[in-house]
Design a protein around this motif. Structure first.
Motif, mmCIF file in Angstrom:
data_model
loop_
_atom_site.group_PDB
_atom_site.id
_atom_site.type_symbol
_atom_site.label_atom_id
_atom_site.label_comp_id
_atom_site.label_asym_id
_atom_site.label_seq_id
_atom_site.Cartn_x
_atom_site.Cartn_y
_atom_site.Cartn_z
ATOM 1 N N VAL A 22 1.080 45.655 82.793
ATOM 2 C CA VAL A 22 1.387 44.974 81.438
ATOM 3 C C VAL A 22 0.522 45.668 80.352
ATOM 4 N N GLY A 23 -0.770 46.013 80.555
ATOM 5 C CA GLY A 23 -1.473 46.689 79.906
ATOM 6 C C GLY A 23 -1.711 45.990 78.310
ATOM 7 N N SER A 24 -1.995 44.773 78.572
ATOM 8 C CA SER A 24 -2.064 43.834 77.250
ATOM 9 C C SER A 24 -3.888 43.377 77.250
ATOM 10 N N THR A 25 -4.138 42.786 76.377
ATOM 11 C CA THR A 25 -5.630 42.429 76.467
ATOM 12 C C THR A 25 -5.555 41.052 77.427
ATOM 13 N N GLU A 26 -4.540 40.280 77.379
ATOM 14 C CA GLU A 26 -4.477 39.071 78.032
ATOM 15 C C GLU A 26 -3.281 39.031 78.534
ATOM 16 N N LEU A 27 -3.094 38.223 79.671
ATOM 17 C CA LEU A 27 -1.669 37.487 80.146
ATOM 18 C C LEU A 27 -1.551 36.233 79.547
ATOM 19 N N THR A 28 -0.338 35.768 79.121
ATOM 20 C CA THR A 28 0.226 34.605 78.496
ATOM 21 C C THR A 28 0.986 33.774 79.376
ATOM 22 N N GLY A 29 1.348 32.765 79.263
ATOM 23 C CA GLY A 29 2.150 31.829 79.741
ATOM 24 C C GLY A 29 1.628 30.504 80.074
ATOM 25 N N GLU A 30 2.713 29.726 80.849
ATOM 26 C CA GLU A 30 2.115 28.445 81.064
ATOM 27 C C GLU A 30 1.000 28.030 81.737
ATOM 28 N N PRO A 31 -0.118 27.419 81.514
ATOM 29 C CA PRO A 31 -1.008 27.001 82.269
ATOM 30 C C PRO A 31 -0.899 26.307 83.342
ATOM 31 N N GLY A 32 -1.647 26.320 84.336
ATOM 32 C CA GLY A 32 -1.226 25.558 85.753
ATOM 33 C C GLY A 32 -0.220 26.367 86.599
ATOM 34 N N PHE A 33 0.223 27.418 86.191
ATOM 35 C CA PHE A 33 0.829 28.353 87.069
ATOM 36 C C PHE A 33 0.280 29.466 87.186
ATOM 37 N N SER A 34 0.426 30.010 88.391
ATOM 38 C CA SER A 34 0.092 31.644 88.829
ATOM 39 C C SER A 34 0.884 32.436 88.040
ATOM 40 N N VAL A 35 0.539 33.594 88.057
ATOM 41 C CA VAL A 35 1.460 34.866 87.415
ATOM 42 C C VAL A 35 2.681 34.883 88.367
ATOM 43 N N LEU A 36 2.726 34.775 89.501
ATOM 44 C CA LEU A 36 3.810 35.056 90.435
ATOM 45 C C LEU A 36 4.646 33.765 90.194
ATOM 46 N N GLU A 37 4.182 32.356 89.917
ATOM 47 C CA GLU A 37 5.024 31.331 89.783
ATOM 48 C C GLU A 37 5.556 31.452 88.318
ATOM 49 N N ARG A 38 4.914 31.698 87.393
ATOM 50 C CA ARG A 38 5.262 31.929 86.073
ATOM 51 C C ARG A 38 6.521 33.005 86.028
ATOM 52 N N THR A 39 6.546 33.999 86.856
ATOM 53 C CA THR A 39 7.524 34.998 86.818
ATOM 54 C C THR A 39 8.753 34.845 87.781
ATOM 55 N N TRP A 40 8.472 34.232 88.576
ATOM 56 C CA TRP A 40 9.499 33.849 89.742
ATOM 57 C C TRP A 40 10.186 32.562 89.776
ATOM 58 N N ALA A 41 9.425 31.483 89.392
ATOM 59 C CA ALA A 41 9.884 30.283 89.750
ATOM 60 C C ALA A 41 9.786 29.069 88.215
ATOM 61 N N ARG A 42 9.680 29.994 87.293
ATOM 62 C CA ARG A 42 9.544 29.114 86.034
ATOM 63 C C ARG A 42 10.660 29.846 85.069
ATOM 64 N N PRO A 43 11.035 28.893 84.056
ATOM 65 C CA PRO A 43 11.979 29.766 82.928
ATOM 66 C C PRO A 43 11.123 30.449 82.137
ATOM 67 N N ALA A 44 11.646 31.475 81.390
ATOM 68 C CA ALA A 44 10.880 32.077 80.360
ATOM 69 C C ALA A 44 11.823 32.198 79.343
ATOM 70 N N LEU A 45 11.320 32.285 78.145
ATOM 71 C CA LEU A 45 12.266 32.573 76.873
ATOM 72 C C LEU A 45 11.705 33.757 76.133
ATOM 73 N N ASP A 46 12.508 34.838 75.676
ATOM 74 C CA ASP A 46 11.989 36.001 75.129
ATOM 75 C C ASP A 46 12.868 36.581 73.913
ATOM 76 N N VAL A 47 12.194 37.185 72.806
ATOM 77 C CA VAL A 47 12.943 37.504 71.633
ATOM 78 C C VAL A 47 13.142 38.835 71.899
ATOM 79 N N HIS A 48 14.133 39.640 71.930
ATOM 80 C CA HIS A 48 14.331 41.145 72.131
ATOM 81 C C HIS A 48 14.379 41.870 70.878
ATOM 82 N N GLY A 49 14.946 41.492 69.651
ATOM 83 C CA GLY A 49 15.120 41.951 68.502
ATOM 84 C C GLY A 49 15.480 40.942 67.439
ATOM 85 N N ILE A 50 14.927 41.512 66.193
ATOM 86 C CA ILE A 50 15.442 40.646 65.031
ATOM 87 C C ILE A 50 15.955 41.824 63.944
ATOM 88 N N ALA A 51 17.193 41.739 63.638
ATOM 89 C CA ALA A 51 17.924 42.760 62.580
ATOM 90 C C ALA A 51 18.195 41.989 61.286
#
Ligand code: BES
Ligand code: MN
Ligand code: MN
Length: 483
Positions: free
Chosen positions: A305-334
């Motif tokens: 990732v190369g960031s200072t911190e990882l983010t996301g829902e507390p109470g879930f591991s990174v693997l749970e957050r990326t494999w078994a939890r929904p996510a919402l991202d913004v890709h661009g604003i024009a």
């Protein structure tokens, strides 16, 4: 049968890589209309090779140029976009001989995609994206891992088997390679829906995913689904002078920022009401297996990732957050002014691209409806919105309890000398859901990318050792699935 084919693959390995480089030189960027001819060239390159190695009924299937029927705020089913379809590549070889014990012949459907993501930003590539370059055992090029390199493993496994098997294969094989995966293309989905007989098979082999770690044979048994949306905001009739009208006129860019800020809370939880209602928790056995995987969160943060911190829902591991939890991202604003210097304008219009990853038991239709209703409910005053669905794909989990997963596991055990790990992935391969729904077949997701292959990013690479081990694994998988 498979030993001779593996020997053939080893002896011809260097040629295989050179051929792959030729495929990688074709900039088959599916999202770029200017590249349509290149996309077709990549399809033809694969078709020519399938023909040369002895596959039959090789042809390009034109995907009709359907107006993409999208749901919009003026009612579902409205036609709001149309796109030129990129062709599918089809081939088959349906001459396997039933085994002496009378077991029926198995048919395997090989799937991959020959389209690639746009290469930008170009100045971050150490060598140009469409000039494949070997460095330290890696082959750098856009599409090397995602997915041309893996498609080429399929083709070269078939060549190795046909060349050493007197023109026979241990199983019946159909090949379907698409050119719109990276744009969520409807072309293949429509073909699967309309011609299930032409793809009839017992299982699909999909090589478009990653190994969990170098040297660790991996089967992916779950993918997230997705809905990709656009929110268009309109304010004034036309762009306005921000001095004359600032303070009185609504600003669509500010409105989008306000809406986006309400999509997730600080902890990373999605705020769309009822969005989590159908989220299925992984089983206890899965969670236990995931805990046993060699995962170092700090290493992941630092190197992947190369960031200072990882983010996301507390109470879930990174693997749970990326494999078994929904996510919402913004890709661009024009919208508005983004050129050099300053321009004082209140834009009349702005667009945000927002996607959500879905996990098992969530449905694309309901998730989009919830999103749209919520976004409309938080629309700032003076702004009109259009919330559009661009494309979608179902989340999938595949059972590990079938003969094909066992055949894949034993094939990779022979090649890697290690036990296979079963993982999920946060990425999406929409066709896997269509194969389940329309063809009634499971997929074996045997992919040979690595977590640091930089897919979709600058300096994408494919670890060449995995290219060769992938071919060997596929040869052995097809042989043992047919035994
Ligand atoms: N091969 C990826 C998906 C993937 C990545 C699966 C890593 C497993 C591990 C695929 O080409 C991809 O990028 N899919 C898109 C889906 C889409 C509908 C545009 C994605 O996941 O964003
Ligand atoms: Mn892919
Ligand atoms: Mn991709």
């Amino acid at each position: 049968m498979s030993d001779a084919a593996v020997t053939f693959a080893k002896e011809n390995g260097e040629r295989f890589v050179e051929e792959l480089k030729a495929l990688l030189r074709i900039p088959s960027v599916s999202t770029d209309p200017e590249r349509a001819a290149d996309v077709r060239r990549a399809a033809e390159y694969i078709a020519v090779e399938l023909r040369r190695i002895g596959m039959e009924n090789v042809r390009l299937i034109e995907t009709s140029t359907p107006e993409t029927v999208l749901a919009s705020s003026s009612g579902p089913g409205q036609v709001v976009a149309a796109r030129e379809g990129h062709p599918l590549v089809y081939a088959d070889h349906l001459h396997a001989v039933p085994a002496a014990d009378g077991k029926p012949v198995v048919t395997i459907l090989l799937y991959g995609h020959y389209d690639v993501q746009p290469p930008e930003p170009l100045d971050e590539w150490k060598t140009p994206p469409f000039e494949p370059t070997e460095r330290d055992g890696d082959l750098f090029a856009r599409g090397s891992a995602d997915d041309k390199g893996q498609v080429w493993m399929h083709v070269k496994a078939l060549e190795s088997l046909l060349a050493t098997g007197g023109g026979r294969l241990p199983v019946n094989v159909r090949v379907i390679v698409e050119g719109e995966e990276e744009v969520g293309g409807e072309g293949i989905a429509a073909f699967v829906r309309e011609h299930p007989d032409q793809l009839a098979a017992d299982v699909a082999l999909v090589s478009d995913s990653e190994m969990f770690a170098p040297d660790l044979p991996t089967l992916c048994v779950g993918l997230r689904g997705m809905i990709y949306t656009e929110i268009e905001a309109r304010g004034a009739r036309t762009d306005l002078h921000s001095g004359m009208y600032g303070g009185a006129a609504p600003n669509p860019l500010v409105a989008l920022a306000q809406i986006i800020a309400k999509l997730k809370d600080e902890s990373g939880r999605i705020l769309i009401p009822h969005f989590y209602d159908h989220v299925a928790a992984p089983t206890a056995a899965e969670l236990k297996a995931w805990k046993a995987l060699p995962f170092d969160e700090e290493h992941y943060r630092e190197t992947e990732v190369g960031s200072t911190e990882l983010t996301g829902e507390p109470g879930f591991s990174v693997l749970e957050r990326t494999w078994a939890r929904p996510a919402l991202d913004v890709h661009g604003i024009a919208g508005g002014f983004t050129g050099a210097g300053a321009k004082t304008v209140i834009p009349a219009r702005a667009v945000a691209k927002v996607s959500m990853r879905l996990v098992p038991e969530m449905t694309t239709a309901e998730s989009f409806a919830l999103f749209k209703t919520y976004v409309e409910s938080i629309c700032p005053r003076g702004i009109t919105l259009e919330v559009r669905l661009i494309h979608s794909g179902d989340p999938t989990v595949v059972s590990t309890d079938n003969a094909f997963v066992r055949a894949a596991t034993s094939a990779m055990h022979t090649v890697f000398g290690k036990e296979t790990v079963y993982i999920r992935s946060g990425g999406s391969i929409p066709i896997v859901g269509d194969f389940i729904r329309e063809l009634g077949i499971p997929s074996v997701l045997m992919g040979f990318g690595l977590p640091d292959d930089n897919i979709h990013a600058p300096n994408e690479k494919f670890h060449l050792a995995n290219f060769h081990r992938g071919i060997e694994s596929i040869v052995r998988f097809m042989t043992s699935a047919g035994a």
